[in-house]
Design an enzyme around this catalytic site. Structure first.
Site, short mmCIF file in Angstrom:
data_model
loop_
_atom_site.label_atom_id
_atom_site.label_comp_id
_atom_site.label_asym_id
_atom_site.label_seq_id
_atom_site.Cartn_x
_atom_site.Cartn_y
_atom_site.Cartn_z
N ASP A 1 -141.67 -8.02 -7.62
CA ASP A 1 -140.50 -8.88 -7.49
C ASP A 1 -139.27 -8.12 -7.96
O ASP A 1 -139.07 -7.93 -9.17
CB ASP A 1 -140.66 -10.15 -8.31
N HIS B 1 -138.31 -18.59 -2.05
CA HIS B 1 -138.21 -17.32 -2.75
C HIS B 1 -138.76 -16.24 -1.83
O HIS B 1 -139.52 -16.53 -0.89
CB HIS B 1 -138.97 -17.34 -4.07
N CYS C 1 -132.08 -13.68 -3.83
CA CYS C 1 -133.44 -13.13 -3.68
C CYS C 1 -133.70 -12.61 -2.27
O CYS C 1 -134.43 -11.62 -2.10
CB CYS C 1 -134.48 -14.16 -4.08
#
Length: 720
Positions: free
Chosen positions: A251, A234, A207
């Site tokens: 995202d 994250h 990520c």
């Protein structure tokens, strides 16, 4: 403030706080105010309890906080330096060169056209392009669990950390993971690069790398962008959408946008600090990502709220120290508006906590996601809603295409063209359109074999449906080019390619082409279009949902091979499994479908004719979707209403229906005749295998009337 009894002025202060002490609640007229007053008092009590709990949580912070201002500030500062890399013109130019801009612009225009916006504003077009950039990035970047062996490409096992090489530290790869091959015992290095310039080359990571590289892409195309750090491990992106007038969550790992409650509700994360970093400052945006602020506040025990506020303010001031007074004023207004928005959202009853089902984490292998407790409790892997809005079908072009093909077949019968010859010329024409589809959408122009001109009388109407035309160039060269706005062609081309493929398949199944053949399923004339659609539920578009390709570790050669195959497929299916809404059932495309997440034991879709029109339903078609035959509809009832939906009449009932193949189109004649309706409803009672799925899905529904619907052939219907 006016007294109720005599109308005298109690206070004319503009400051209600200073005047509140002069007021006293005397009584409440229950009969007059009824439930509204009790509801208000209950809300007031809840608000008071919330304030008390917030005060207690803040007091607890002072007891358990472990970091002072300097420590918390140093925790944030590296990310300030990181986002400044996105402003480098060299990095921005390198990012732009890797993006298929023309392809994404076309997809953005088509996505807007599907919503009826044929002439979008720049803000709307920028917003749509950003979403297509997100979907493209999801397909082009690789997730790494454990990298494949550099030597043989087989699986590897983590062996800990290694010392970085100078070539790795050059691009911020100070942390290097080592992996040993299960087959040849070769050690493979996985440096965690922090420089997005290097990530443009490697195109892989977790990520951190995904968000780092994607945020650079956003900045390289001029979007005001933020890198978002979640202290519970994250990272993602925010961009300011001028179309929405606010910051929007994106995202890249999940290809999800504008769903800030994804992590708390979908993943089940226990958030504490969510901090945004951009070239113009640092913001604490935690409140955007929660509706459980008191729980979050109880976990914010690293330091106190004043320390957090002081740290982000100091870093923001450093970022803005060279800004003009005008720029500072604009930013301060935006900051104030955002603060009000975040506080307001905390008190709102967001639909994401009721009708919208948010998925658990999709990126990373399942074992890793389970170890982090980031899967949805009900194993939900999709973004869906049980509150489906009514939408207009932008499908007039689909009807035009089917009418043009009906005209083609009628001419072939009139001129006694053999069935096999019709199949051949249809295939030739389709191949020509594939070449057209491969050209730039802004200025499509393809040189074709002059022989094609012999087929012009047959395909004239189909070319007009595509907003295309033939032109004779120098030396007798024949070209196909645009005859209207590019978006009209982009919208219709995939429909024509699918329709011609269906036509060729249907022709190959019949013995001869004659007057008796000119009916369903070969002829699809009098198709109903441009109605309003609503359904019992639907999937929401949030990126590429049919493939887990980017969560699989592959050697570079294998990944590129599969990626090139996907690119080839996208020539024909350019919007791969993004459109899953109810209107997708009427868009004429194979590369979309309507999916009802809870429809296996009962779901419905309703089609309302436009402008008070009414017609008799003569026949309909249902086409099975691309996968999962257990979700195919098996039993259903078709109903019609003559009064807008107040009373319903059964028009057709089917039971134990089976779709043998994927994309199989089945035609049904309506059993009840002579009833003109303005609304039609399909009630699906059961799917093929109720035990194995909760879902209902289908590729398309086509409705056909007995009478001719008005349809202008000269232009598209443009909705302003």
């Amino acid at each position: 403030i006016i007294g109720e009894d005599d109308g005298s002025v109690i206070s004319d202060d503009s400051d209600l706080l200073s005047s509140s002490g002069k007021l006293k609640l005397v009584s409440i007229d229950d009969e007059k105010h009824g439930d509204d007053t009790s509801s208000f008092l209950k809300s007031d009590e809840e608000f008071a309890r919330m304030l008390q709990a917030e005060e207690e949580a803040l007091m607890l912070q002072h007891v358990v906080a472990t970091e002072q201002s300097e420590q918390f500030e140093e925790r944030l500062r590296p990310y300030v330096d990181k986002v400044l890399l996105y402003e480098d013109p060299v990095r921005q130019e390198a990012a732009q060169k890797t993006v298929p801009v023309d392809e994404l612009e076309e997809k953005a225009l088509v996505s807007l056209a599907k919503e009826g916006r044929f002439k979008p504003t720049k803000a709307e077009l920028d917003h749509a392009f950003l979403l297509q950039l997100l979907f493209w990035f999801k397909q082009s970047f690789r997730w790494v669990n454990a990298p494949p062996c550099d030597l043989c490409g087989n699986t590897t096992v983590n062996q800990g950390m290694g010392a970085p090489l100078p070539s790795e530290t050059k691009y911020g790869g100070t942390r290097v993971e080592l992996y040993r091959c299960d087959s040849c015992s070769t050690t493979t290095r996985f440096p965690r690069y922090n420089d997005p310039l290097k990530l443009l080359e490697t195109r892989r990571g977790r990520c951190g790398e995904w968000a780092n590289c994607f945020t650079l892409y956003c900045r390289s195309f001029g979007y005001e962008s933020r890198l978002i750090l979640d202290f519970t491990d994250h990272v993602w992106t925010e961009c300011y959408s001028r179309a929405l007038g606010r910051w929007m969550h994106l995202d890249p790992c999940e290809a999800v946008y504008d769903k800030p409650l994804l992590y708390e509700k979908g993943w089940g994360k226990k958030l504490n600090y969510v901090i945004a970093f951009s070239n113009d400052g640092v913001r604490d945006v935690t409140k955007r990502y929660t509706r459980k602020w008191l729980e979050v506040l109880s976990r914010r025990n690293i330091t106190t709220e004043p320390v957090v506020s002081a740290a982000v303010t100091k870093l923001t001031n450093e970022c803005r120290r060279n800004f003009t007074s005008l720029a500072l004023s604009v930013l301060q207004d935006r900051d104030n508006n955002e603060s009000e928005e975040l506080d307001r959202d905390l008190l709102s009853q967001d639909e994401d906590y009721s009708s919208v089902s948010l998925p658990g984490r999709q990126s990373g292998d399942k074992e890793w996601r389970l170890s982090r407790s980031e899967t949805a409790p009900d194993s939900n892997d999709s973004l869906s809603t049980s509150s489906c809005p009514t939408r207009t079908c932008i499908d007039k072009h689909v009807t035009r295409v089917h009418n043009a093909i009906a005209r083609l077949l009628s001419l072939c019968v009139e001129n006694s063209v053999p069935r096999y010859r019709v199949s051949e010329i249809s295939n030739i024409f389709r191949k020509m359109l594939v070449d057209v589809r491969s050209s730039s959408h802004k200025a499509r122009r393809v040189v074709v074999n002059p022989f094609i001109m012999l087929l012009f009388p047959y395909f004239d109407e189909l070319l007009r449906a595509l907003s295309l035309k033939f032109e004779i160039g120098g030396y007798g060269r024949v070209e196909v080019c645009l005859a209207g706005e590019p978006v009209f062609t982009s919208l219709s081309l995939p429909v024509v390619l699918d329709a011609l493929e269906d036509l060729i398949n249907s022709l190959n199944k019949i013995n001869s082409l004659d007057g008796d053949s000119l009916s369903l399923p070969l002829i699809k004339s009098n198709r109903i279009h441009s109605g309003m659609v609503v359904a019992s539920g639907e999937e929401l578009p949030f990126g590429i949902v049919s493939s887990d390709l980017c969560s699989v570790d592959l050697c570079v050669e294998t990944f590129l091979y599969i990626y090139l195959i996907c690119k080839w497929i996208c020539l024909f299916f350019p919007f791969c499994w993004v459109y899953l809404q109810a209107t997708s059932a009427f868009d004429g495309l194979r590369a979309s479908k309507w999916e009802e997440p809870n429809g296996s034991k009962g779901g419905w879709i309703l089609y309302r004719l436009k402008d008070g029109m009414a017609c008799e339903l003569a026949a309909y078609e249902i086409t099975s979707a691309n996968d999962a035959p257990e979700r195919d509809p098996m039993d259903w009832v078709v109903e019609g209403s003559t009064d807008g939906g107040s009373n319903w009449y059964i028009l057709d009932k089917r039971a134990s229906q089976v779709f043998e193949d994927r994309f199989q189109c089945r035609s049904f004649e309506v059993q009840r005749q002579g009833l003109c309706c303005n609304v039609f409803r399909f009630r699906f009672l059961a799917v093929k295998d109720i035990q194995s799925t909760s879902r209902l899905q289908l590729c398309s529904i086509n409705l056909y009337t007995r009478g001719q619907l008005s349809l202008e052939l000269s232009d598209f219907e443009v909705i302003d």
